[in-house]
Motif scaffolding. Structure first.
Motif, PDB file in Angstrom:
ATOM      1  N   VAL A   1      -6.313  -1.748   7.302  1.00  0.00           N
ATOM      2  CA  VAL A   1      -5.800  -3.099   7.048  1.00  0.00           C
ATOM      3  C   VAL A   1      -5.993  -3.407   5.567  1.00  0.00           C
ATOM      4  O   VAL A   1      -6.845  -2.796   4.898  1.00  0.00           O
ATOM      5  CB  VAL A   1      -6.521  -4.149   7.921  1.00  0.00           C
ATOM      6  N   VAL A   2      -5.224  -4.365   5.049  1.00  0.00           N
ATOM      7  CA  VAL A   2      -5.261  -4.637   3.618  1.00  0.00           C
ATOM      8  C   VAL A   2      -4.953  -6.108   3.350  1.00  0.00           C
ATOM      9  O   VAL A   2      -4.189  -6.743   4.081  1.00  0.00           O
ATOM     10  CB  VAL A   2      -4.254  -3.743   2.861  1.00  0.00           C
ATOM     11  N   LEU A   3      -5.599  -6.648   2.302  1.00  0.00           N
ATOM     12  CA  LEU A   3      -5.249  -7.953   1.763  1.00  0.00           C
ATOM     13  C   LEU A   3      -4.601  -7.730   0.405  1.00  0.00           C
ATOM     14  O   LEU A   3      -5.082  -6.926  -0.409  1.00  0.00           O
ATOM     15  CB  LEU A   3      -6.475  -8.848   1.596  1.00  0.00           C
ATOM     16  N   LEU A   4      -3.509  -8.444   0.150  1.00  0.00           N
ATOM     17  CA  LEU A   4      -2.771  -8.281  -1.097  1.00  0.00           C
ATOM     18  C   LEU A   4      -3.052  -9.443  -2.036  1.00  0.00           C
ATOM     19  O   LEU A   4      -3.132 -10.600  -1.615  1.00  0.00           O
ATOM     20  CB  LEU A   4      -1.263  -8.213  -0.828  1.00  0.00           C
ATOM     21  N   GLY A   5      -3.176  -9.121  -3.324  1.00  0.00           N
ATOM     22  CA  GLY A   5      -3.207 -10.168  -4.331  1.00  0.00           C
ATOM     23  C   GLY A   5      -1.864 -10.876  -4.378  1.00  0.00           C
ATOM     24  O   GLY A   5      -0.828 -10.324  -3.984  1.00  0.00           O
ATOM     25  N   TYR A   6      -1.869 -12.098  -4.862  1.00  0.00           N
ATOM     26  CA  TYR A   6      -0.657 -12.934  -4.829  1.00  0.00           C
ATOM     27  C   TYR A   6       0.514 -12.253  -5.555  1.00  0.00           C
ATOM     28  O   TYR A   6       1.631 -12.175  -5.032  1.00  0.00           O
ATOM     29  CB  TYR A   6      -0.957 -14.284  -5.473  1.00  0.00           C
ATOM     30  N   ASP A   7       0.274 -11.739  -6.761  1.00  0.00           N
ATOM     31  CA  ASP A   7       1.347 -11.108  -7.533  1.00  0.00           C
ATOM     32  C   ASP A   7       1.805  -9.808  -6.901  1.00  0.00           C
ATOM     33  O   ASP A   7       2.996  -9.458  -6.950  1.00  0.00           O
ATOM     34  CB  ASP A   7       0.885 -10.858  -8.973  1.00  0.00           C
ATOM     35  N   VAL A   8       0.862  -9.051  -6.305  1.00  0.00           N
ATOM     36  CA  VAL A   8       1.228  -7.794  -5.631  1.00  0.00           C
ATOM     37  C   VAL A   8       2.139  -8.087  -4.444  1.00  0.00           C
ATOM     38  O   VAL A   8       3.164  -7.414  -4.236  1.00  0.00           O
ATOM     39  CB  VAL A   8      -0.035  -7.038  -5.176  1.00  0.00           C
ATOM     40  N   ALA A   9       1.781  -9.101  -3.643  1.00  0.00           N
ATOM     41  CA  ALA A   9       2.592  -9.465  -2.484  1.00  0.00           C
ATOM     42  C   ALA A   9       3.985  -9.902  -2.903  1.00  0.00           C
ATOM     43  O   ALA A   9       4.984  -9.525  -2.280  1.00  0.00           O
ATOM     44  CB  ALA A   9       1.904 -10.579  -1.697  1.00  0.00           C
ATOM     45  N   GLU A  10       4.047 -10.662  -3.972  1.00  0.00           N
ATOM     46  CA  GLU A  10       5.345 -11.143  -4.452  1.00  0.00           C
ATOM     47  C   GLU A  10       6.194  -9.986  -4.964  1.00  0.00           C
ATOM     48  O   GLU A  10       7.404  -9.939  -4.751  1.00  0.00           O
ATOM     49  CB  GLU A  10       5.121 -12.173  -5.564  1.00  0.00           C
ATOM     50  N   GLY A  11       5.550  -9.026  -5.654  1.00  0.00           N
ATOM     51  CA  GLY A  11       6.289  -7.887  -6.181  1.00  0.00           C
ATOM     52  C   GLY A  11       6.800  -6.953  -5.092  1.00  0.00           C
ATOM     53  O   GLY A  11       7.895  -6.397  -5.201  1.00  0.00           O
ATOM     54  N   LEU A  12       6.006  -6.777  -4.027  1.00  0.00           N
ATOM     55  CA  LEU A  12       6.407  -5.869  -2.947  1.00  0.00           C
ATOM     56  C   LEU A  12       7.410  -6.505  -1.987  1.00  0.00           C
ATOM     57  O   LEU A  12       8.355  -5.865  -1.535  1.00  0.00           O
ATOM     58  CB  LEU A  12       5.168  -5.423  -2.164  1.00  0.00           C
ATOM     59  N   PHE A  13       7.173  -7.774  -1.653  1.00  0.00           N
ATOM     60  CA  PHE A  13       7.935  -8.378  -0.556  1.00  0.00           C
ATOM     61  C   PHE A  13       8.868  -9.517  -0.970  1.00  0.00           C
ATOM     62  O   PHE A  13       9.720  -9.925  -0.185  1.00  0.00           O
ATOM     63  CB  PHE A  13       6.970  -8.906   0.519  1.00  0.00           C
ATOM     64  N   GLY A  14       8.698 -10.034  -2.173  1.00  0.00           N
ATOM     65  CA  GLY A  14       9.555 -11.142  -2.592  1.00  0.00           C
ATOM     66  C   GLY A  14       9.375 -12.339  -1.675  1.00  0.00           C
ATOM     67  O   GLY A  14       8.274 -12.825  -1.456  1.00  0.00           O
ATOM     68  N   ALA A  15      10.483 -12.809  -1.105  1.00  0.00           N
ATOM     69  CA  ALA A  15      10.453 -13.995  -0.241  1.00  0.00           C
ATOM     70  C   ALA A  15      10.045 -13.667   1.198  1.00  0.00           C
ATOM     71  O   ALA A  15       9.837 -14.576   2.005  1.00  0.00           O
ATOM     72  CB  ALA A  15      11.830 -14.672  -0.248  1.00  0.00           C
ATOM     73  N   LEU A  16       9.912 -12.374   1.537  1.00  0.00           N
ATOM     74  CA  LEU A  16       9.538 -11.996   2.902  1.00  0.00           C
ATOM     75  C   LEU A  16       8.076 -12.329   3.191  1.00  0.00           C
ATOM     76  O   LEU A  16       7.234 -12.289   2.302  1.00  0.00           O
ATOM     77  CB  LEU A  16       9.762 -10.494   3.115  1.00  0.00           C
ATOM     78  N   ASP A  17       7.782 -12.649   4.431  1.00  0.00           N
ATOM     79  CA  ASP A  17       6.397 -12.853   4.856  1.00  0.00           C
ATOM     80  C   ASP A  17       5.755 -11.480   5.047  1.00  0.00           C
ATOM     81  O   ASP A  17       6.173 -10.701   5.910  1.00  0.00           O
ATOM     82  CB  ASP A  17       6.360 -13.645   6.166  1.00  0.00           C
ATOM     83  N   PRO A  18       4.717 -11.143   4.266  1.00  0.00           N
ATOM     84  CA  PRO A  18       4.147  -9.784   4.343  1.00  0.00           C
ATOM     85  C   PRO A  18       3.221  -9.564   5.538  1.00  0.00           C
ATOM     86  O   PRO A  18       2.909  -8.412   5.855  1.00  0.00           O
ATOM     87  CB  PRO A  18       3.362  -9.675   3.029  1.00  0.00           C
ATOM     88  N   ILE A  19       2.762 -10.645   6.192  1.00  0.00           N
ATOM     89  CA  ILE A  19       1.770 -10.509   7.256  1.00  0.00           C
ATOM     90  C   ILE A  19       2.339  -9.675   8.411  1.00  0.00           C
ATOM     91  O   ILE A  19       3.435  -9.940   8.920  1.00  0.00           O
ATOM     92  CB  ILE A  19       1.319 -11.890   7.779  1.00  0.00           C
ATOM     93  N   GLY A  20       1.590  -8.647   8.805  1.00  0.00           N
ATOM     94  CA  GLY A  20       1.987  -7.777   9.900  1.00  0.00           C
ATOM     95  C   GLY A  20       2.835  -6.592   9.475  1.00  0.00           C
ATOM     96  O   GLY A  20       3.070  -5.683  10.288  1.00  0.00           O
ATOM     97  N   ARG A  21       3.284  -6.573   8.225  1.00  0.00           N
ATOM     98  CA  ARG A  21       4.101  -5.452   7.766  1.00  0.00           C
ATOM     99  C   ARG A  21       3.198  -4.302   7.300  1.00  0.00           C
ATOM    100  O   ARG A  21       2.054  -4.514   6.917  1.00  0.00           O
ATOM    101  CB  ARG A  21       5.029  -5.893   6.633  1.00  0.00           C
ATOM    102  N   GLU A  22       3.767  -3.108   7.305  1.00  0.00           N
ATOM    103  CA  GLU A  22       2.998  -1.923   6.929  1.00  0.00           C
ATOM    104  C   GLU A  22       3.423  -1.427   5.560  1.00  0.00           C
ATOM    105  O   GLU A  22       4.614  -1.385   5.236  1.00  0.00           O
ATOM    106  CB  GLU A  22       3.185  -0.808   7.960  1.00  0.00           C
ATOM    107  N   ILE A  23       2.437  -1.072   4.762  1.00  0.00           N
ATOM    108  CA  ILE A  23       2.695  -0.442   3.470  1.00  0.00           C
ATOM    109  C   ILE A  23       1.907   0.864   3.429  1.00  0.00           C
ATOM    110  O   ILE A  23       0.983   1.071   4.221  1.00  0.00           O
ATOM    111  CB  ILE A  23       2.280  -1.346   2.285  1.00  0.00           C
ATOM    112  N   ARG A  24       2.289   1.738   2.511  1.00  0.00           N
ATOM    113  CA  ARG A  24       1.604   3.025   2.422  1.00  0.00           C
ATOM    114  C   ARG A  24       0.610   2.980   1.261  1.00  0.00           C
ATOM    115  O   ARG A  24       0.975   2.707   0.113  1.00  0.00           O
ATOM    116  CB  ARG A  24       2.617   4.158   2.230  1.00  0.00           C
ATOM    117  N   VAL A  25      -0.658   3.255   1.590  1.00  0.00           N
ATOM    118  CA  VAL A  25      -1.745   3.254   0.601  1.00  0.00           C
ATOM    119  C   VAL A  25      -2.524   4.550   0.751  1.00  0.00           C
ATOM    120  O   VAL A  25      -2.940   4.901   1.872  1.00  0.00           O
ATOM    121  CB  VAL A  25      -2.688   2.044   0.815  1.00  0.00           C
ATOM    122  N   LEU A  26      -2.692   5.271  -0.345  1.00  0.00           N
ATOM    123  CA  LEU A  26      -3.452   6.524  -0.333  1.00  0.00           C
ATOM    124  C   LEU A  26      -2.933   7.484   0.732  1.00  0.00           C
ATOM    125  O   LEU A  26      -3.688   8.167   1.428  1.00  0.00           O
ATOM    126  CB  LEU A  26      -4.952   6.250  -0.109  1.00  0.00           C
ATOM    127  N   GLY A  27      -1.624   7.480   0.878  1.00  0.00           N
ATOM    128  CA  GLY A  27      -0.983   8.407   1.810  1.00  0.00           C
ATOM    129  C   GLY A  27      -1.047   7.982   3.261  1.00  0.00           C
ATOM    130  O   GLY A  27      -0.666   8.760   4.149  1.00  0.00           O
TER     131      GLY A  27
END
Length: 412
Positions: A160-186
């Motif tokens: 599980v992961v918590l995103l910084g505000y700018d990181v969340a905005e850069g990855l997801f834009g206007a989308l709600d990131p909660i519950g979505r999966e991202i790839r970290v360290l493979g």
């Protein structure tokens, strides 16, 4: 009535002096303008950064000790000795939690950089911070959306992961990131929270451009002994001083690392006050530099005001004679010219404050900071201008008040 009359005439004569010779007046008041600008600009910068330091300390806490490899403040240039020290480990944290009585919270932190992937969207060189459960209580981190990970998720190293505000905005834009999966360290990890926007900080790190992961998740993916910059953070219980906690921590750490009685510590106990004192010393130097530079400019501005006033006295000698012949007292003449000097000085101060406000506005628009021209600094500028007007206007005013009425009327 006399006060109103003196004020009215002082303002009128000051304005006539400005209009009569604009170039002379502008050049004479330039020193006053630059002096007030220099002093108030530095005061505004120092006030802003001092407030930022205090706000940062409130978020991090002045009752927190950091067990690290390197001491803050440089360590007197003994870098090779510190380089050979071992990094703090998660195992040391768990042993400290069982043996220490003074901390209320204890957390481990390790940092690496890497890329984040969400579908085809990639964010490069993001600071990945692995932390244990108490981290949020030590840093007082606020969650804007979602939640922090639980002690169970932290201990088990759940993905599980918590995103910084700018990181969340850069990855997801206007989308709600909660519950979505991202790839970290493979590995795929689930976003469970977004950290509230913090902005830049003078002390400590801003969470806007980093992510938080359970430390045991990172320990599975990365060799802990290859990490540089790991830290154990300890927050003192209420009523326990930092010195008390440091004394206990030092004794227990020396025992854990089996150091002989005469051996030096092979760890550093850092605290925010070290950085704060260094920053305050820097701001103190900056403050005095502003006062000295601005002071020289104000002296030059004061001589400019005195020059204008001497010219004004020489041009109005006959008027002074008429006023005295009609019964005006020397104190009235003195106050009238002194008031004129203060008004001229205040005009220079007004332009200095206006220039300061303009520069602060431009800087705020160009950079991610918020420099403020406070009411207190405005009042300092106003009173300083008035004081310079009194000091440098008193001699011309005395010269005018001591004129003999008969000789004055014959002057022209």
């Amino acid at each position: 009535m006399n006060i109103l009359q003196i004020t009215n005439e002082s303002v009128r004569f000051a304005w006539e002096s400005l209009v009569a010779n604009k170039v002379r007046t502008v050049l004479s008041l330039m020193g006053m303008t630059l002096g007030i600008f220099s002093i108030i600009l530095v005061f505004s910068i120092v006030d802003t950064f001092t407030k930022s330091i205090r706000d940062s300390m409130e978020s991090v806490g002045s009752d927190v000790v950091y067990i690290q490899k390197w001491p803050w403040g440089g360590g007197g240039g003994q870098w090779w000795k510190y380089f050979q020290r071992p990094e703090p480990t998660y195992e040391e944290l768990t042993k400290l939690q069982h043996r220490l009585n003074t901390p209320e919270y204890a957390a481990f932190m390790m940092v690496i950089s890497g890329n984040l992937n969400y579908r085809n969207n990639v964010t490069e060189n993001v600071q990945m911070t692995g932390v244990s459960a108490d981290y949020i209580d030590i840093w007082k981190t606020k969650i804007d959306n979602g939640r922090y990970f639980s002690p169970l998720e932290s201990n088990n190293g759940r993905p599980v992961v918590l995103l910084g505000y700018d990181v969340a905005e850069g990855l997801f834009g206007a989308l709600d990131p909660i519950g979505r999966e991202i790839r970290v360290l493979g590995e795929k990890v689930t976003v469970i929270g977004v950290i509230a926007k913090e902005g830049s900080k003078m002390i400590g790190q801003s969470h806007d451009e980093l992510i938080l992961l359970p430390v045991n998740f990172m320990r599975r993916k990365v060799n802990e002994h290859q990490i540089q910059g790991a830290a154990i953070m300890l927050k003192a219980k209420e009523g326990i001083s930092l010195d008390q906690m440091k004394a206990e921590v030092e004794g227990v750490m020396r025992g854990l690392r089996r150091l002989r009685p005469k051996a030096e510590d092979n760890f550093a106990l850092n605290e925010i006050s070290v950085i704060q004192s260094g920053a305050e010393m820097l701001f103190s130097v900056l403050w005095w530099a502003g006062v000295i530079i601005g002071g020289f400019a104000l002296i030059a501005g004061g001589f400019g005001v005195a020059n204008i006033m001497f010219v004004s006295v020489s041009e109005r000698i006959s008027q002074i004679g008429v006023q005295k012949a009609l019964g005006a007292r020397s104190s009235f003449i003195l106050t009238q010219f002194l008031g004129e000097a203060v008004v001229l000085s205040l005009i220079g101060g007004f332009f200095g404050l206006s220039l300061t406000y303009l520069v602060l506005t431009i800087v705020n628009a160009q950079f991610d900071i918020e420099l403020v021209l406070s009411f207190n600094n405005i009042m300092i500028g106003v009173f300083t201008s008035a004081f310079i007007g009194v000091i440098f206007g008193i001699f011309p005013a005395l010269t005018a008040s001591r004129k003999d009425p008969v000789e004055a009327m014959r002057a022209n």
